[in-house]
Enzyme design. Structure first.
Site, mmCIF file in Angstrom:
data_model
loop_
_atom_site.group_PDB
_atom_site.id
_atom_site.type_symbol
_atom_site.label_atom_id
_atom_site.label_comp_id
_atom_site.label_asym_id
_atom_site.label_seq_id
_atom_site.Cartn_x
_atom_site.Cartn_y
_atom_site.Cartn_z
ATOM 1 N N HIS A 1 0.839 -1.208 0.000
ATOM 2 C CA HIS A 1 0.000 0.000 0.000
ATOM 3 C C HIS A 1 0.875 1.260 0.000
ATOM 4 O O HIS A 1 0.585 2.229 -0.714
ATOM 5 C CB HIS A 1 -0.907 -0.025 1.232
ATOM 6 C CG HIS A 1 -1.810 1.166 1.347
ATOM 7 N ND1 HIS A 1 -2.950 1.312 0.574
ATOM 8 C CD2 HIS A 1 -1.733 2.278 2.124
ATOM 9 C CE1 HIS A 1 -3.532 2.460 0.882
ATOM 10 N NE2 HIS A 1 -2.818 3.058 1.815
ATOM 11 N N ASN B 1 -2.884 27.392 15.873
ATOM 12 C CA ASN B 1 -3.335 28.695 16.352
ATOM 13 C C ASN B 1 -3.869 29.554 15.212
ATOM 14 O O ASN B 1 -4.862 30.268 15.364
ATOM 15 C CB ASN B 1 -2.181 29.421 17.042
ATOM 16 C CG ASN B 1 -2.291 29.371 18.557
ATOM 17 O OD1 ASN B 1 -3.136 28.655 19.093
ATOM 18 N ND2 ASN B 1 -1.453 30.111 19.245
ATOM 19 N N GLU C 1 -1.703 -5.307 -3.988
ATOM 20 C CA GLU C 1 -2.360 -5.005 -2.710
ATOM 21 C C GLU C 1 -3.707 -5.727 -2.603
ATOM 22 O O GLU C 1 -4.060 -6.253 -1.540
ATOM 23 C CB GLU C 1 -2.542 -3.486 -2.591
ATOM 24 C CG GLU C 1 -3.217 -3.036 -1.316
ATOM 25 C CD GLU C 1 -3.551 -1.553 -1.345
ATOM 26 O OE1 GLU C 1 -3.892 -1.021 -0.280
ATOM 27 O OE2 GLU C 1 -3.491 -0.939 -2.434
#
Length: 692
Positions: A55, A423, A77
């Site tokens: 992956h 922030n 995969e």
């Protein structure tokens, strides 16, 4: 190969280094998995690791535009996912397909940039992978139904957990449900201890939270566990009070429950025919040339080195620099003692050594340098996560990602950068509705940029949000007793309050911010690497946080100064100039000593007073002023004498001296003396705030 990427670029080298590491690990794990197929005992963690590796390779190839590698990895995969979920058996034929696919992947990666077309080989490999993945192992009756487990337990299992439970049943293991209750204060540690103990004697299939009799102080879990131990053995293993153990299927398990092991025979029973997996009839599976070029050579020219080893190497270089200083000092003394011919020869050798040491030092420092873009890429994920949580629309723009900085400095400022970004989103940017009402675009913008300025690197985080309300900051400072009156408090001084511990202008505390424990830590962490942080803001238009950092903290050239009979080192990168000043030329403005330097007023600080050093001799009538600067800030440091320049290696003073302002570390001199190295940014910030 069709790519959207220039194969000669630096990014390809980065891809090769990362891809080679993944492929090597996959090859090693596949060999181990092949042994599992032969023995019939397969470690589920191994299959999961191979699945994750495939992956990761798919994602990496997609990011760099290698679409063919991405496609092959994707299909690989899919097959691995079917294997780990038990949808198909792990047969020798399946292992052959996995090995062939990995060989093809290795060949394609090794041949990047050659322009060779691998489409036919990839198409054949994908066909074989899909044929394997479509195979199914039929079970007439699920053995799980014979365990007598409650339906709600079975229905709560994931597909993977159900597969692992089935595998444990096939191996005729005992299946237990262990109900445990933990205190909310320590449940994570207690649960981890029980899980670690259980894993030594079997497999923890699932861990599910359960209803507790006292939810205000306890949390319960049901652990589904497969083991060869009996109930008595399990009780002895855990040796813990308050556990309830249920043995599912405790009646003797019938013989017919037995099922083939993980490594199923190549020929399935007639009742469950498997689709035929095409065998590699010809060598066409691997592109022409790749088989012939099979080699153990590395694909990239990149070596991954632990930063600790580079630190050790840098320390050795530093010791050599000190040894060179000692040799140079001996040369001077020999010349003064009358050994001129020997001194000349030794001096020549010392100069040759100095040149080679400079090259070595430069080489080691370049190895430590990495692009700031590696830090910026981490911020992309932070921005997406926080903006989604806050319900805000944010565009992140990156500039100057190629600017290089010392690896250790980048690691040290990672957490401060995360806090600044959070922030900016939480406090700085408005909601889409507020932005539209204010006449701004619905999507806010955070601009992350870096550039080199002299011997420093500047990183800026700018947003187009609401900015700081300076008057509100001043009012908060007045309420907290930081100032007695608003008179004489400039906007610049007010913004400095934001870096004080416990200071916050937030009206409410959120999960992200508002407690006032952030920006002071940001400033101290940045100061720890001899950096400075500054804020510029315009209310209603946005803010800009400017971080100024040294390029490296390893070996630096320093100016040695003498004050009150003590020697200190000032990093030469922060020294702008030195001047001689008479006592009468020093002026006092608002109780602060200043000097009129050309067209500007230069604030002054006396070094012995800053460090509170007692002077044994009277102050001289004239002295040297070392003019230092970081970013746009300037300061004159008053010292008694200038000793000279020298290369030094900064050593940490440890946690005991962490709170001392203005000191970044210590350094050894060639004459066995140890001196303190000044943190120019810290001295400037402290002196300008306190008035020297």
């Amino acid at each position: 190969m069709t790519n959207t990427h220039d194969a000669s670029g630096r990014a390809v080298d980065d891809f090769l280094a990362e891809a080679e590491e993944i492929v090597e690990k996959l090859n090693i794990d596949l060999v181990t998995l092949s042994d599992c197929a032969d023995s019939g005992e397969c470690d589920p963690d191994l299959l999961n690791a191979i699945f994750r590796g495939s992956h990761s390779l798919k994602g990496l190839a997609g990011m760099f535009g290698f679409t063919e590698i991405q496609s092959l990895s994707h299909n690989l995969e899919n097959l691995l996912d079917s294997l780990r979920l038990g949808k198909i058996p792990l047969t020798p034929e399946t292992m052959n397909v996995l090995f062939d696919s990995m060989e093809l992947l290795s060949g394609i990666i090794r041949g990047i940039g050659s322009g060779e077309d691998h489409s036919a080989a990839i198409e054949d490999a994908v066909s074989r992978l899909n044929a394997c993945a479509s195979a199914r192992e039929a079970l007439e009756v699920s053995p799980l139904r014979e365990l007598g487990m409650p339906e709600k337990v079975l229905s709560s299992l994931t597909e993977y957990e159900e597969h692992r439970l089935l595998e444990n049943v096939k191996k005729r293991r005992n299946i237990f449900s262990i109900h445990a209750s933990f205190s909310l204060m320590s449940f994570d540690q207690d649960l981890g201890e029980i899980s670690d103990t259980l894993k030594k004697e079997g497999e923890v299939v699932s861990t599910l939270p359960s209803a507790s009799a006292s939810p205000e102080s306890f949390i319960d879990f049901d652990i589904l566990f497969g083991t060869d131990l009996d109930e008595e053995g399990l009780t002895a293993l855990l040796d813990r009070d308050g556990l309830t153990i249920i043995h599912y299927g405790s009646a003797a398990q019938p013989e017919e429950r037995s099922a083939p092991p993980v490594a199923a025979p190549a020929s399935p029973p007639p009742s469950s025919p498997l689709p035929s997996v095409p065998a590699p009839a010809t060598p066409a599976t691997v592109p022409a040339g790749i088989d012939d070029q099979l080699t153990a050579k590395s694909m990239s020219r990149t070596v991954r080195v632990d930063i600790g080893k580079l630190d050790e190497l840098m320390n050795i270089v530093g010791e050599l620099v000190l040894s060179h200083s000692t040799i140079a000092d001996i040369t001077t003394r020999m010349r003064l003692a009358g050994f001129s011919s020997l001194a000349i020869e030794l001096g020549k050798a010392a100069k040759g050594l100095d040149r080679k040491l400079t090259e070595l030092q430069k080489g080691v420092m370049e190895i430590r340098m990495i692009p700031v873009g590696q830090l910026f890429e981490k911020m992309v994920r932070i921005v997406r996560k926080v903006s989604r949580e806050q319900g805000k629309k944010v565009d992140l723009k990156l500039f100057g990602a190629d600017t290089e900085l010392d690896k250790l400095i980048i690691e040290d400022i990672s957490d401060p950068m995360v806090h600044i970004i959070r922030n900016a989103i939480d406090h700085g940017l408005e909601t889409p509705e507020e932005r539209i009402a204010a006449g701004k675009p619905e999507r806010g913008t955070i601009r992350l940029s870096s550039y080199q300025k002299g011997n420093h690197v500047v990183i800026e985080v700018a947003d187009d949000g609401r900015g700081f309300n300076i008057e509100k900051v001043k009012q908060k400072a007045l309420e907290k007793g930081l100032i007695k009156t608003l008179e004489g408090v400039s906007d610049r001084d007010a913004l400095d309050f934001i870096f004080l511990p416990g200071f916050s202008t937030a009206d409410k505390v959120s999960e992200l911010s508002g407690r006032g424990v952030g920006m002071d830590v940001v400033k101290s962490n940045i100061a720890a690497v001899s950096g400075m942080v500054d804020i510029e803001s315009e209310f209603g238009k946005g803010s800009r946080i400017i971080i100024t950092l040294p390029i490296t903290l390893a070996i630096i050239k320093a100016l040695l100064v003498l004050t009150a009979d003590r020697t200190y080192a000032i990093p030469i990168t922060s020294v702008l100039e030195t001047i001689i000043v008479e006592e009468r030329e020093i002026l006092t403005v608002e109780r602060k000593e200043v000097y009129q330097l050309r067209e500007t007023t230069l604030p002054l600080v006396r070094l012995e007073r800053f460090f509170k050093v007692k002077r044994e001799t009277p102050e001289p009538g004239s002295f040297y002023v070392v003019v230092v600067g970081v970013a746009e800030k300037r300061l004159g440091i008053i010292v008694d004498d200038l000793v000279g320049q020298q290369d030094i290696v900064i050593k940490s003073l440890g946690d005991m001296f962490k709170g001392y302002k203005g000191i970044s570390g210590a350094a050894d001199l060639g004459d066995q003396r140890t001196i303190l190295v000044m943190d120019v940014g810290g001295i400037i910030g402290e002196a300008l705030r306190s008035g020297g």
